[in-house]
Design a protein around this motif. Structure first.
Motif, short mmCIF file in Angstrom:
data_model
loop_
_atom_site.label_atom_id
_atom_site.label_comp_id
_atom_site.label_asym_id
_atom_site.label_seq_id
_atom_site.Cartn_x
_atom_site.Cartn_y
_atom_site.Cartn_z
N ILE A 79 -24.80 -5.26 11.26
CA ILE A 79 -26.17 -4.86 10.95
C ILE A 79 -26.40 -4.94 9.44
O ILE A 79 -27.40 -5.50 8.98
CB ILE A 79 -26.45 -3.42 11.47
CG1 ILE A 79 -26.29 -3.38 12.99
CG2 ILE A 79 -27.83 -2.95 11.05
CD1 ILE A 79 -26.31 -1.99 13.58
N MET A 129 -32.85 -2.06 7.46
CA MET A 129 -32.04 -1.98 8.67
C MET A 129 -32.03 -0.57 9.25
O MET A 129 -31.36 -0.34 10.26
CB MET A 129 -30.61 -2.43 8.37
CG MET A 129 -30.49 -3.91 8.14
SD MET A 129 -30.96 -4.81 9.64
CE MET A 129 -32.06 -6.02 8.97
N VAL A 149 -32.41 -0.11 13.04
CA VAL A 149 -31.29 -0.66 13.81
C VAL A 149 -30.06 0.21 13.64
O VAL A 149 -29.33 0.47 14.60
CB VAL A 149 -30.98 -2.12 13.40
CG1 VAL A 149 -30.08 -2.76 14.42
CG2 VAL A 149 -32.25 -2.92 13.26
N THR A 183 -30.56 3.18 15.83
CA THR A 183 -30.38 2.81 17.23
C THR A 183 -28.90 2.69 17.56
O THR A 183 -28.44 3.14 18.61
CB THR A 183 -31.10 1.49 17.54
OG1 THR A 183 -32.45 1.61 17.15
CG2 THR A 183 -31.03 1.15 19.01
N GLN A 184 -28.15 2.08 16.63
CA GLN A 184 -26.71 1.97 16.84
C GLN A 184 -26.08 3.35 16.91
O GLN A 184 -25.15 3.59 17.67
CB GLN A 184 -26.08 1.16 15.69
CG GLN A 184 -24.58 0.96 15.81
CD GLN A 184 -24.20 0.12 17.01
OE1 GLN A 184 -24.84 -0.88 17.31
NE2 GLN A 184 -23.17 0.53 17.72
N ILE A 241 -26.43 4.77 20.30
CA ILE A 241 -25.41 4.18 21.17
C ILE A 241 -24.05 4.84 20.91
O ILE A 241 -23.32 5.17 21.84
CB ILE A 241 -25.35 2.66 20.96
CG1 ILE A 241 -26.64 2.02 21.45
CG2 ILE A 241 -24.14 2.06 21.65
CD1 ILE A 241 -26.74 0.55 21.18
N SER A 295 -31.00 11.31 23.93
CA SER A 295 -31.08 9.89 23.55
C SER A 295 -32.51 9.39 23.55
O SER A 295 -32.94 8.67 22.65
CB SER A 295 -30.26 9.03 24.51
OG SER A 295 -28.94 9.47 24.53
N SER A 341 -34.63 8.09 20.38
CA SER A 341 -35.13 6.71 20.35
C SER A 341 -36.64 6.69 20.10
O SER A 341 -37.16 5.77 19.46
CB SER A 341 -34.78 5.96 21.63
OG SER A 341 -35.52 6.45 22.71
N MET A 342 -37.34 7.74 20.56
CA MET A 342 -38.77 7.83 20.25
C MET A 342 -38.98 8.04 18.74
O MET A 342 -39.86 7.44 18.12
CB MET A 342 -39.41 9.00 21.01
CG MET A 342 -39.61 8.75 22.48
SD MET A 342 -40.76 7.41 22.80
CE MET A 342 -39.64 6.16 23.44
N LYS A 357 -38.49 4.86 16.95
CA LYS A 357 -39.65 3.98 17.14
C LYS A 357 -40.77 4.35 16.16
O LYS A 357 -41.36 3.48 15.53
CB LYS A 357 -40.15 4.12 18.58
CG LYS A 357 -40.77 2.84 19.12
CD LYS A 357 -41.17 3.05 20.56
CE LYS A 357 -40.76 1.87 21.43
NZ LYS A 357 -40.93 2.19 22.85
#
Lengths: 228, 252
Positions: A116, A155, A158, A161-162, A165, A210, A214-215, A218
């Motif tokens: 990334i 980044m 991202v 988001t990683q 995960i 999660s 994630s919201m 976003k």
């Protein structure tokens, strides 16, 4: 057989104070360590010095080609030997599941954060680096003060988001019997024979956290997109 | 470091009496591939369907698709494995649940592993498919409509053939992910490659020989998948159509 969701309430303290604390702490440490180490790896991969970039490339590709479960096993058994090697002891050093998990996830996630950050660094026009050099900055100054802040910012969604995960993946420490959130729930589930209730509850908790995160990512993404 | 290697262990007999440890691991590879392949079929079918539906002009269909994606994306794979393996049989009609539980091992485990992995991966494929379709200019679908194609026809003849070519590179990494992720099935007792490496370590106490062999096998499988997918990309390439460059993506 009836359902007994009271088991959740009875084990609440164990699940969250012990289990979830493990999970969250592990996630935060591995994220910080992973991003730092991953950024260094990305700089190595982009280095003009071939052996350095090949070494970093080999590391990243190896980590990304092997299942996480296997990587967890590798480190779980390897860390004691590395510990003995560093301290000069003639027997493998006893290392608990916690330290082993921290090292594993930092090393493993670094490979993903590296890719990334590499894309992030490459998204900055090269002219900026040259401009930095022309102003008399050295490599570390140009990287640290010109390129990385922008790369990091580009980044950020991202990277986050990683991290979500990563948060989910820490549940795999189950295979070395660590007491993370899932581990704690699984111990209660097997003790009280309440597998249906406990695993459903675990799924709901992971989902809520999660999905919520994630919201947020976003929203952040939209905000960054407007500024740029 | 005080570790003495003993590679000959690979040629020694494993305690189950099925042959050498090396054979034991290779059978594990067979189970890894059988799980990954079967799950891949589910993942591609469901993923392509859900991904396509999410680009249709029907709000309710899009919402249902989004719900599906969010549910299976936000629960860790191992927890999903446990849901399928421990929870699902209890929710099924007793007769069906019992029949699956009574399947000869490892089929009673394998079937859940395949379902779980297939659905988990279908979500990721659905995302790729949707992104691939949305990366096409909207004008193409409109042109399809102007030419008198129905919605179904414009998907079949205009949108999907291009979208699938665009998403081939990310599908490559998904097909490697599904092989890697199949190792999570060891947590519900499926003896695939990683599970057998762990078992070999427990039987023989040869820790690093077991894991090193499994690692090498995974690397070789990865190599084969990459080469195969590259060949496929070359085969279906349309001259003049440039595949989308890989935007950085989170993954595991």
């Amino acid at each position: 057989m009836g359902y007994d969701f009271d088991v959740i309430q009875r084990s609440w303290g164990y699940l969250f104070k012990e289990g979830m604390t493990f999970t969250v702490t592990l996630t935060l440490i591995a994220m910080t360590g992973g991003i730092v180490f991953g950024t260094l790896l990305a700089m190595m991969r982009l280095s003009a010095f071939k052996p350095l970039s090949m070494l970093a490339g080999a590391y990243v590709n190896l980590m990304r080609s092997v299942p996480l479960v296997l990587v967890i096993f590798w480190f779980f058994f390897m860390v004691p030997y590395i510990g003995a090697w560093i301290t000069g002891a003639d027997r493998p050093v006893q290392v608990g599941a916690w330290l082993s998990a921290v090292i594993t996830f930092t090393m493993f996630e670094a490979a993903y954060y590296c890719e990334i950050m590499r894309a992030g660094i490459q998204s900055i026009p090269r002219g900026q680096v040259w401009a930095g050099y022309a102003l008399g900055l050295n490599y570390w100054q140009a990287m640290g003060q010109v390129v990385l802040p922008q790369a990091f910012r580009n980044m950020l969604p991202v990277l986050l988001t990683q991290t979500i995960i990563l948060f989910q993946d820490t549940s795999l420490v189950y295979v070395i019997s660590a007491t993370d959130f899932l581990g704690a729930a699984s111990k209660v589930a097997n003790r009280d024979y309440r597998l249906v209730e406990m695993y459903t509850f675990v799924a709901v908790v992971y989902f809520v956290i999660s999905y919520g995160l994630s919201m947020l990512v976003k929203q952040l993404q939209d905000r960054i997109a407007i500024i740029r | 470091m005080g570790y003495t290697w003993h590679w000959k262990v690979l040629l020694e007999a494993e305690p189950g009496g099925t042959g050498t440890y090396l054979q034991y691991l290779i059978v594990g590879l067979g189970w890894t591939l059988a799980t990954a392949l079967a799950a891949w079929i589910i993942a591609l079918t469901v993923g392509a369907l859900v991904g396509t539906l999410r680009t249709t002009p029907y709000p309710w269909v899009v919402r249902a698709g989004n719900l599906y994606v969010e549910i299976f994306r936000n629960i860790p794979l191992i927890v999903q494995m446990f849901l399928w393996f421990f929870v699902m049989p209890e929710l099924l009609p007793t007769e069906l649940g019992d029949r699956i539980k009574q399947m000869p091992p490892p089929w009673g485990t394998w079937i859940w592993a395949v379902l779980c992995l297939g659905i988990f991966t279908s979500v990721r494929i659905a995302e790729q498919v949707r992104a691939g379709i949305n990366s096409l200019p909207r004008g193409q679908r409109m042109a399809g409509t102007a030419l008198g194609l129905t919605l179904g026809q414009s998907y079949r003849y205009v949108v999907l053939p291009q979208a699938f070519r665009i998403i081939l590179p990310p599908l490559t990494s998904e097909s490697m992910n599904i092989i890697k992720n199949s190792s999570v099935a060891l947590t519900i007792g499926l003896l695939e490659l990683a599970g057998r490496a762990k078992a070999m370590q427990e039987f023989s106490f040869r820790v690093f020989e077991a894991f090193a062999t499994a690692t090498v096998i995974y690397l070789l499988v990865n190599l084969v998948v990459v080469l195969a997918m590259r060949a496929l990309e070359r085969k279906v390439r349309v001259p003049g159509l440039i595949a989308a460059g890989g935007a950085p993506q989170a993954g595991h």
